[in-house]
Design a protein around this motif. Structure first.
Motif, short mmCIF file in Angstrom:
data_model
loop_
_atom_site.label_atom_id
_atom_site.label_comp_id
_atom_site.label_asym_id
_atom_site.label_seq_id
_atom_site.Cartn_x
_atom_site.Cartn_y
_atom_site.Cartn_z
N ILE A 14 -9.76 4.87 -5.39
CA ILE A 14 -9.01 3.63 -5.57
C ILE A 14 -7.56 4.00 -5.28
O ILE A 14 -7.04 4.95 -5.86
N GLU A 15 -6.96 3.27 -4.38
CA GLU A 15 -5.56 3.54 -4.04
C GLU A 15 -4.72 3.46 -5.31
O GLU A 15 -4.74 2.45 -6.03
N LEU A 16 -4.00 4.52 -5.61
CA LEU A 16 -3.20 4.60 -6.83
C LEU A 16 -2.24 3.42 -6.94
O LEU A 16 -2.08 2.82 -8.01
N TYR A 17 -1.61 3.05 -5.85
CA TYR A 17 -0.62 1.98 -5.88
C TYR A 17 -1.23 0.58 -5.82
O TYR A 17 -0.52 -0.41 -5.71
N ASP A 18 -2.56 0.51 -5.93
CA ASP A 18 -3.25 -0.76 -6.11
C ASP A 18 -3.79 -0.89 -7.53
O ASP A 18 -4.47 -1.85 -7.85
N GLN A 19 -3.49 0.08 -8.37
CA GLN A 19 -3.99 0.07 -9.75
C GLN A 19 -2.96 -0.57 -10.67
O GLN A 19 -1.84 -0.06 -10.80
N HIS A 22 -1.20 1.76 -13.26
CA HIS A 22 -0.18 2.65 -12.69
C HIS A 22 1.11 1.88 -12.40
O HIS A 22 2.21 2.34 -12.73
#
Length: 170
Positions: A14-19, A22
């Motif tokens: 899962i793309e970190l910057y889509d969480q 985060h």
């Protein structure tokens, strides 16, 4: 028959910057950093919230204060003790060991000194968004916090969470 083989790594990624978690953590880091840059270090963001609530609702007891600013009761008690040691609030012991909290003149002065910095902080945090984006961002943030309130370790227990998170006139 289920397979014991692990799914491919790309299915787990899962793309970190889509969480959201985060991004919310990063937004909190940014907000705290800008708070200290604009307001200074005399008061912490949480202390500011406590002082501000006591200005708005003088005489709250510690438990109600914790509910109003969404803190657990032990954290609220620790903050109240620190603020009392600084001379910014008084704590009156009431029946059943409750403590009534009031701002002192010094506490009022601290709040007065923070207001210009808090206004600058709000401007700095929102300045990169257009006016309609600012309203939409705050609307969605309020909605997110309101709908997720019960997941918090210390849910907001104001008159109603929706009332506390309602858009403020500016």
């Amino acid at each position: 028959m289920p397979s014991d083989a692990a799914p491919p790594a790309d299915l787990l990624a899962i793309e970190l910057y889509d969480q959201p978690g985060h991004l919310i953590r990063r937004a909190q880091q940014i907000a705290v950093s800008v708070f200290y840059e604009e307001v200074g270090r005399e008061v912490t963001p949480i202390q500011y919230s406590v002082l501000r609530m006591l200005q708005e609702k003088p005489g709250l007891d510690q438990v109600r204060l914790a509910q109003e600013v969404a803190l657990d009761t032990s954290t609220a008690a620790e903050i109240a003790a620190r603020l009392e040691n600084k001379g910014w609030i008084t704590r009156e012991v009431l029946p059943r060991r409750q403590r009534r909290l009031l701002l002192t003149a010094e506490g009022e002065a601290v709040l007065a000194r923070t207001v210009p910095g808090v206004r600058r902080m709000q401007q700095a945090l929102l300045s990169h968004l257009e006016a309609d984006e600012q309203r939409e961002f705050l609307r969605l943030l309020r909605k997110f916090v309101d709908l997720g309130n019960e997941y918090s370790r210390a849910p907001l227990r104001s008159g109603s969470a929706s009332e506390a998170l309602a858009p403020q006139e500016t």
